[in-house]
Design an enzyme around this catalytic site. Structure first.
Site, mmCIF file in Angstrom:
data_model
loop_
_atom_site.group_PDB
_atom_site.id
_atom_site.type_symbol
_atom_site.label_atom_id
_atom_site.label_comp_id
_atom_site.label_asym_id
_atom_site.label_seq_id
_atom_site.Cartn_x
_atom_site.Cartn_y
_atom_site.Cartn_z
ATOM 1 N N SER A 123 0.819 -1.214 0.000
ATOM 2 C CA SER A 123 0.000 0.000 0.000
ATOM 3 C C SER A 123 0.854 1.265 0.000
ATOM 4 C CB SER A 123 -0.894 0.003 1.240
ATOM 5 O OG SER A 123 -1.515 1.253 1.443
ATOM 6 N N GLU A 125 0.313 3.520 1.885
ATOM 7 C CA GLU A 125 0.379 3.964 3.276
ATOM 8 C C GLU A 125 1.681 3.582 3.971
ATOM 9 O OE1 GLU A 125 -2.791 3.902 5.984
ATOM 10 O OE2 GLU A 125 -4.366 4.031 4.457
ATOM 11 N N TYR A 147 -2.249 0.132 9.927
ATOM 12 C CA TYR A 147 -2.358 -0.489 8.602
ATOM 13 C C TYR A 147 -1.058 -0.315 7.827
ATOM 14 C CZ TYR A 147 -3.983 -1.281 3.815
ATOM 15 O OH TYR A 147 -4.118 -1.732 2.524
ATOM 16 N N ARG A 189 -17.242 4.659 -2.980
ATOM 17 C CA ARG A 189 -18.506 3.936 -3.120
ATOM 18 C C ARG A 189 -19.629 4.652 -2.379
ATOM 19 N NH1 ARG A 189 -20.491 -1.342 -3.530
ATOM 20 N NH2 ARG A 189 -22.587 -1.021 -4.396
#
Length: 323
Positions: A123, A125, A147, A189
């Protein structure tokens, strides 16, 4: 002879698109999941073309058994707890699934078959707070969330195993990638579904956080093709998988609502309480390495992606209303 690919996290957005891609290329696809009954429901459109196997990411022995049984040519690790505001509530679970389980898979490869190729869905991140944009493969890791830290741990273990045991192990640093299959807990979304609901008279407002956050948004179908290309290379390496372009949440809203002949300013509210303290305003990656060395290019542009998601959610709402 067809190749065998093992996909963890096969019921997620990326897992579904990757399975479709590999089946088109005549792979034998094995999906690893924690809940086979749920996975069968989600993957029912594949008509039993995928063999599903239950795994326990806590158990090294069970992971070893799966890898040694199927001896896949390629393993794609897409499983993990996703990033979000709730991640700080479950840091141990995030580390166990996103980090430690990767080391267990690497161990199973080392113990069973050195020829297995492995791609980790990492990721952006992992780079955390980094004022030098865009990120490249040489950008220093500086994660600021559980994360990001769990993904960085996995990436470092991949490098260690690759160098120590000469294994074909790769990290794909994935930037924001979306599709109609994106989960409802993601802002993209939320926007497209709310726009469709407002269009159908089922909602009146949408509340979001920072509308002026800029992200590098691509299409999930393009992203999984990049991971496949990474494992077709003659040597293992790590790659930034990004578009190299940024768009704001505000722009995403504008395109989504405008497609339905609506003005987002009439419906979207920005709530300062929903803005994360660790949320950088601009994040994007430099895809030059994967563009030039593997020939990967994005096929779906930003506007087309947003419209695709809106149209999908509109069909979803109309279908449910017609029942």
């Amino acid at each position: 002879m067809s190749k065998t690919a093992l996909i963890t996290g096969i019921t997620g957005q990326d897992g579904i698109y990757l399975a479709e891609l590999l089946l088109e290329k005549n792979y034998t696809v094995v999906g690893v999941t924690r809940n086979i009954v749920r996975a069968r429901k989600i993957l029912k459109h594949f008509n039993a073309k995928i063999e599903l196997v239950k795994w326990d990411y806590h158990s090294q022995d069970k992971i070893n058994d799966i890898v040694s049984k199927f001896l896949p040519h390629e393993i794609y690790n897409l499983a993990g707890i996703t990033s979000g505001s709730e991640m700080f509530e479950y840091p141990v679970d995030i580390h166990n699934i996103n980090g430690l389980s990767v080391t267990k898979i690497l161990e199973s490869i080392r113990l069973s078959d050195y020829s297995i190729k492995f791609c980790q869905a990492s990721s952006s991140e992992v780079f955390g707070k980094n004022n030098n944009m865009p990120h490249t493969e040489l950008s220093p890791m500086n994660p600021r969330t559980p994360y990001g830290a769990s993904k960085a741990y996995a990436d470092n273990m991949i490098k260690i195993y690759r160098e120590k045991y000469n294994l074909f192990l790769c990290s794909a640093f994935l930037y924001n990638h979306e599709s109609p299959l994106r989960g409802l807990n993601f802002v993209t979304r939320k926007i497209t579904l709310s726009a469709a609901r407002i269009n159908q008279g089922d909602e009146s407002k949408l509340t979001l956080g920072n509308l002026d956050s800029y992200r590098d948004w691509g299409f999930a179908g393009d992203t999984v093709k990049a991971m496949w290309l990474i494992l077709q290379n003659s040597y293992p390496d790590d790659y930034i998988v990004a578009t190299g372009k940024t768009h704001s949440v505000r722009e995403f809203c504008d395109i989504a609502f405008k497609h339905l002949n609506l003005d987002y300013l009439d419906y979207v509210i920005s709530d300062i309480n929903l803005i994360r303290n660790n949320d950088d305003s601009v994040i994007y990656g430099n895809p030059n390495k994967i563009n030039t060395s593997l020939g990967w290019k994005t096929q779906i542009d930003f506007k087309s992606l947003v419209v695709m998601m809106v149209e999908s959610d509109l069909k979803f709402i109309k279908f449910n209303k017609s029942k």
